[in-house]
Design a protein around this motif. Structure first.
Motif, PDB file in Angstrom:
ATOM      1  N   LEU A   2       0.816  -1.211   0.000  1.00  0.00           N
ATOM      2  CA  LEU A   2       0.000   0.000   0.000  1.00  0.00           C
ATOM      3  C   LEU A   2       0.854   1.266   0.000  1.00  0.00           C
ATOM      4  CD1 LEU A   2      -2.876  -0.895   2.477  1.00  0.00           C
ATOM      5  CD2 LEU A   2      -2.913  -0.929  -0.003  1.00  0.00           C
ATOM      6  N   THR A  13      -5.384  -0.439   6.118  1.00  0.00           N
ATOM      7  CA  THR A  13      -4.746  -1.729   5.870  1.00  0.00           C
ATOM      8  C   THR A  13      -5.375  -2.278   4.603  1.00  0.00           C
ATOM      9  OG1 THR A  13      -6.389  -2.961   7.128  1.00  0.00           O
ATOM     10  CG2 THR A  13      -4.468  -2.145   8.345  1.00  0.00           C
ATOM     11  N   GLU A  14      -4.860  -3.391   4.090  1.00  0.00           N
ATOM     12  CA  GLU A  14      -5.440  -3.952   2.863  1.00  0.00           C
ATOM     13  C   GLU A  14      -6.893  -4.345   3.068  1.00  0.00           C
ATOM     14  OE1 GLU A  14      -3.269  -6.679   0.496  1.00  0.00           O
ATOM     15  OE2 GLU A  14      -1.375  -5.669   0.840  1.00  0.00           O
ATOM     16  N   LYS A  15      -7.219  -4.926   4.208  1.00  0.00           N
ATOM     17  CA  LYS A  15      -8.606  -5.341   4.487  1.00  0.00           C
ATOM     18  C   LYS A  15      -9.525  -4.138   4.644  1.00  0.00           C
ATOM     19  CE  LYS A  15      -8.271  -9.786   4.554  1.00  0.00           C
ATOM     20  NZ  LYS A  15      -8.866 -10.545   3.491  1.00  0.00           N
ATOM     21  N   GLU A  18     -10.056  -2.495   1.228  1.00  0.00           N
ATOM     22  CA  GLU A  18     -10.967  -3.295   0.405  1.00  0.00           C
ATOM     23  C   GLU A  18     -12.415  -3.079   0.843  1.00  0.00           C
ATOM     24  OE1 GLU A  18     -11.774  -7.959  -0.826  1.00  0.00           O
ATOM     25  OE2 GLU A  18     -10.056  -7.444   0.430  1.00  0.00           O
ATOM     26  N   VAL A  61      -5.348  -3.691  -4.008  1.00  0.00           N
ATOM     27  CA  VAL A  61      -6.041  -4.503  -3.015  1.00  0.00           C
ATOM     28  C   VAL A  61      -6.717  -5.723  -3.640  1.00  0.00           C
ATOM     29  CG1 VAL A  61      -7.939  -4.478  -1.354  1.00  0.00           C
ATOM     30  CG2 VAL A  61      -6.388  -2.560  -1.481  1.00  0.00           C
ATOM     31  N   GLY A  64      -3.580  -7.195  -6.977  1.00  0.00           N
ATOM     32  CA  GLY A  64      -2.241  -7.442  -6.440  1.00  0.00           C
ATOM     33  C   GLY A  64      -1.178  -7.352  -7.518  1.00  0.00           C
TER      34      GLY A  64
END
Length: 153
Positions: A2, A13-15, A18, A61, A64
């Motif tokens: 990121l 964060t990635e989660k 998303e 995200v 990738g």
């Protein structure tokens, strides 16, 4: 990964990114996942999660393998689409080559082909003529104000 995205808020964060992208988007009839970013206009690239472009953040995200040296391009042609199957990374040359130019300007006038390049001219003649007319009127008004201030009529 990121950290490679320019303008992205460092608190994501990635989660969480998303989830943020998916809650701000809806599915269109043609299969595109349309994002509602900070901008009011639809059909243009949108910014989310700080000042990051939504399609780039979605590529990082949802797909990738992001390479900052390459551009993220939408194969569907919708600038506000973040559907992972519609996103791909290409070189700047390939991204520019795949763009289409509309035959009409944003005011609805026909644009003419430039004989040197074979592409449509950036500004149509009608809009250019109107812009020059407005500029001449502004300049004439400024000269008239300056003359009136100086005591001449």
């Amino acid at each position: 990964m990121l950290s490679a995205v320019k303008g992205l808020s460092r608190y994501h964060t990635e989660k969480s990114l998303e989830a943020h992208l998916l809650e701000r988007s809806h599915r269109a009839e043609n299969g595109c996942l349309i994002i509602h970013g900070y901008g009011p206009r639809r059909g243009t690239h949108q910014k989310v999660a700080g000042r990051a472009w939504a399609h780039i953040a979605a590529y990082v995200v949802l797909v990738g393998g992001y390479d900052p040296a390459l551009d993220v391009d939408q194969t569907c042609g919708a600038a506000d689409c973040i559907e992972p199957t519609h996103l791909r990374q290409v070189s700047r040359t390939e991204a520019c080559r795949s763009r289409t130019q509309p035959a009409r300007c944003r005011n609805g006038h026909d644009r003419e082909l430039d004989p040197a390049t074979g592409r449509y001219r950036r500004v149509c003649r009608t809009c250019n003529r109107e812009a020059q007319r407005r500029w001449r009127e502004r300049e004439a008004a400024e000269v008239a104000r300056a003359r009136a201030a100086y005591g001449r009529s």
